[in-house]
Motif scaffolding. Structure first.
Motif, short mmCIF file in Angstrom:
data_model
loop_
_atom_site.label_atom_id
_atom_site.label_comp_id
_atom_site.label_asym_id
_atom_site.label_seq_id
_atom_site.Cartn_x
_atom_site.Cartn_y
_atom_site.Cartn_z
N HIS A 83 0.83 -1.20 0.00
CA HIS A 83 0.00 0.00 0.00
C HIS A 83 0.87 1.26 0.00
O HIS A 83 1.98 1.26 0.53
CB HIS A 83 -0.93 0.02 1.22
N GLU A 84 0.33 2.31 -0.57
CA GLU A 84 1.06 3.58 -0.65
C GLU A 84 1.27 4.15 0.76
O GLU A 84 0.34 4.22 1.56
CB GLU A 84 0.27 4.59 -1.49
N PRO A 85 2.50 4.54 1.10
CA PRO A 85 2.73 5.14 2.43
C PRO A 85 1.92 6.41 2.60
O PRO A 85 1.59 7.11 1.64
CB PRO A 85 4.24 5.42 2.43
N ILE A 86 1.60 6.73 3.86
CA ILE A 86 0.79 7.92 4.16
C ILE A 86 1.62 8.91 4.96
O ILE A 86 2.63 8.56 5.59
CB ILE A 86 -0.49 7.54 4.92
N PRO A 132 12.64 14.61 7.91
CA PRO A 132 11.64 14.73 8.99
C PRO A 132 10.48 15.62 8.62
O PRO A 132 9.43 15.58 9.28
CB PRO A 132 12.46 15.30 10.16
N GLU A 133 10.65 16.46 7.58
CA GLU A 133 9.56 17.34 7.16
C GLU A 133 8.57 16.61 6.25
O GLU A 133 7.51 17.16 5.93
CB GLU A 133 10.14 18.55 6.43
N ALA A 134 8.90 15.45 5.78
CA ALA A 134 8.02 14.71 4.87
C ALA A 134 7.95 13.25 5.31
O ALA A 134 8.37 12.35 4.60
CB ALA A 134 8.51 14.82 3.43
N VAL A 135 7.41 13.03 6.51
CA VAL A 135 7.34 11.69 7.08
C VAL A 135 6.36 10.83 6.28
O VAL A 135 5.28 11.29 5.91
CB VAL A 135 6.91 11.76 8.55
N LEU A 136 6.76 9.59 6.00
CA LEU A 136 5.89 8.62 5.36
C LEU A 136 5.84 7.36 6.21
O LEU A 136 6.88 6.90 6.71
CB LEU A 136 6.37 8.28 3.94
N ILE A 137 4.63 6.80 6.37
CA ILE A 137 4.43 5.65 7.25
C ILE A 137 3.66 4.57 6.49
O ILE A 137 2.78 4.87 5.67
CB ILE A 137 3.64 6.04 8.51
N PRO A 139 0.78 2.27 6.07
CA PRO A 139 -0.57 2.28 6.67
C PRO A 139 -0.91 1.00 7.41
O PRO A 139 -1.69 1.02 8.37
CB PRO A 139 -1.49 2.50 5.46
N ASP A 140 -0.34 -0.13 7.00
CA ASP A 140 -0.59 -1.38 7.72
C ASP A 140 0.01 -1.32 9.12
O ASP A 140 -0.57 -1.84 10.08
CB ASP A 140 0.01 -2.56 6.94
N GLN A 141 1.16 -0.68 9.25
CA GLN A 141 1.77 -0.53 10.57
C GLN A 141 0.95 0.42 11.44
O GLN A 141 0.84 0.22 12.65
CB GLN A 141 3.21 -0.03 10.44
N VAL A 142 0.38 1.45 10.83
CA VAL A 142 -0.47 2.38 11.57
C VAL A 142 -1.67 1.64 12.14
O VAL A 142 -2.06 1.84 13.30
CB VAL A 142 -0.93 3.54 10.65
N ALA A 143 -2.28 0.77 11.34
CA ALA A 143 -3.43 -0.01 11.81
C ALA A 143 -3.05 -0.89 13.00
O ALA A 143 -3.82 -1.05 13.95
CB ALA A 143 -3.98 -0.86 10.67
N ALA A 144 -1.84 -1.44 12.96
CA ALA A 144 -1.39 -2.28 14.08
C ALA A 144 -1.16 -1.44 15.33
O ALA A 144 -1.50 -1.87 16.45
CB ALA A 144 -0.11 -3.01 13.68
N VAL A 145 -0.60 -0.25 15.18
CA VAL A 145 -0.35 0.63 16.33
C VAL A 145 -1.66 1.08 16.96
O VAL A 145 -1.75 1.23 18.18
CB VAL A 145 0.51 1.84 15.90
N CYS A 146 -2.68 1.29 16.14
CA CYS A 146 -3.98 1.72 16.67
C CYS A 146 -4.57 0.71 17.64
O CYS A 146 -5.41 1.06 18.47
CB CYS A 146 -4.96 1.99 15.52
N GLY A 147 -4.16 -0.53 17.56
CA GLY A 147 -4.67 -1.57 18.45
C GLY A 147 -3.86 -1.76 19.71
O GLY A 147 -4.18 -2.65 20.51
#
Length: 260
Positions: A83-86, A132-137, A139-147
């Motif tokens: 997936h495209e980084p966010i 650091p001015e253009a952070v990319l993450i 999205p699958d890892q973000v979903a895991a962190v949300c839990g």
């Protein structure tokens, strides 16, 4: 005879050098060069390194040898990040929604990009760019962190404090906090520069941010004439704002500077 022997020796030496196989030193690649050689996005290369698809640098602390790079499976790297980084802002919005406290337009964010960068520093998220001015993450890892259990409390602990908030949290006077800053007992977690005004002669604010663990202060510098600037010094809202307020955190502190 002497001249002929000298010429013959020179030709013989040149012939031996021409017959020797050429010497090619194996080049070394940093992550950007390695990604370019493999023809994969740098974000995918960084994520593959995080997951172990890319081995640790073997030529230096930040470089890979040519043999190591050529042995890496480029197709596997491409597939590792489907997936495209966010961006940091999009990541903050997703985390805020997962905590049932969404970021609302024209209001201080519940979860800010600063909090996302702190999660990267803590190792809970992986930054896929070096800027650091253009952070990319991922999205699958973000979903895991949300839990993660207790994420709201973790974000509240990482919320930045202004100098007045930091002094209150430490239980000292503001002037004592300034002395602590001058002695470098406390340092900002992050320093940001924000430009604002309607002309190039407008004001420039240097704003260091600090977490509750390492509070610090900010400085406000004005250039030009006839300018008035104002900056909020409070921390962004958090799901545990009430608890933070009980510990001494305050919002709504303003730092105002005028020059004529």
């Amino acid at each position: 005879m002497r001249h002929s022997a000298t010429v013959g020796f020179a030709r013989s030496g040149r012939t031996e050098r021409e017959e020797d196989p050429p010497s090619h030193d194996a080049p070394e690649y940093d992550e950007s060069q390695a990604a370019g050689r493999l023809r994969v996005p740098i974000a995918s290369f960084r994520w593959a390194r995080h997951t172990g698809l890319v081995p640790a640098p073997d030529a230096s602390s930040y470089q890979w040898s040519r043999a190591t790079v050529e042995a890496i499976d480029a197709a596997a790297i491409q597939a590792s990040l489907p997936h495209e980084p966010i961006s940091a802002a999009a990541t903050a919005d997703r985390i805020a929604r997962a905590l049932d406290t969404p970021n609302m337009p024209d209001e201080p964010p519940v979860v800010s990009a600063f909090a996302v960068r702190r999660l990267i520093t803590c190792g809970l998220l992986t930054g896929l760019t070096a800027n650091p001015e253009a952070v990319l993450i991922n999205p699958d890892q973000v979903a895991a962190v949300c839990g993660i259990k207790g994420l709201a409390q973790r974000l509240a602990a990482e919320a930045p404090l202004g100098p007045d908030q930091a002094a209150a949290r430490l239980g000292v006077r503001r002037v004592d906090f300034d002395y602590m800053r001058d002695l470098m007992w406390v340092r900002p977690t992050e320093r940001r520069q924000v430009r604002f005004g309607t002309s190039r002669a407008g004001s420039v604010m240097n704003g260091p941010r600090c977490s509750p663990r390492r509070p610090s202060t900010r400085t406000l510098r004005s250039t030009g004439s006839s300018c008035t600037t104002s900056e909020r010094a409070g921390a962004p809202r958090s799901p545990c704002e009430g608890q933070a307020a009980g510990e001494g955190g305050r919002r709504g502190v303003s730092a105002r500077h005028s020059c004529g």
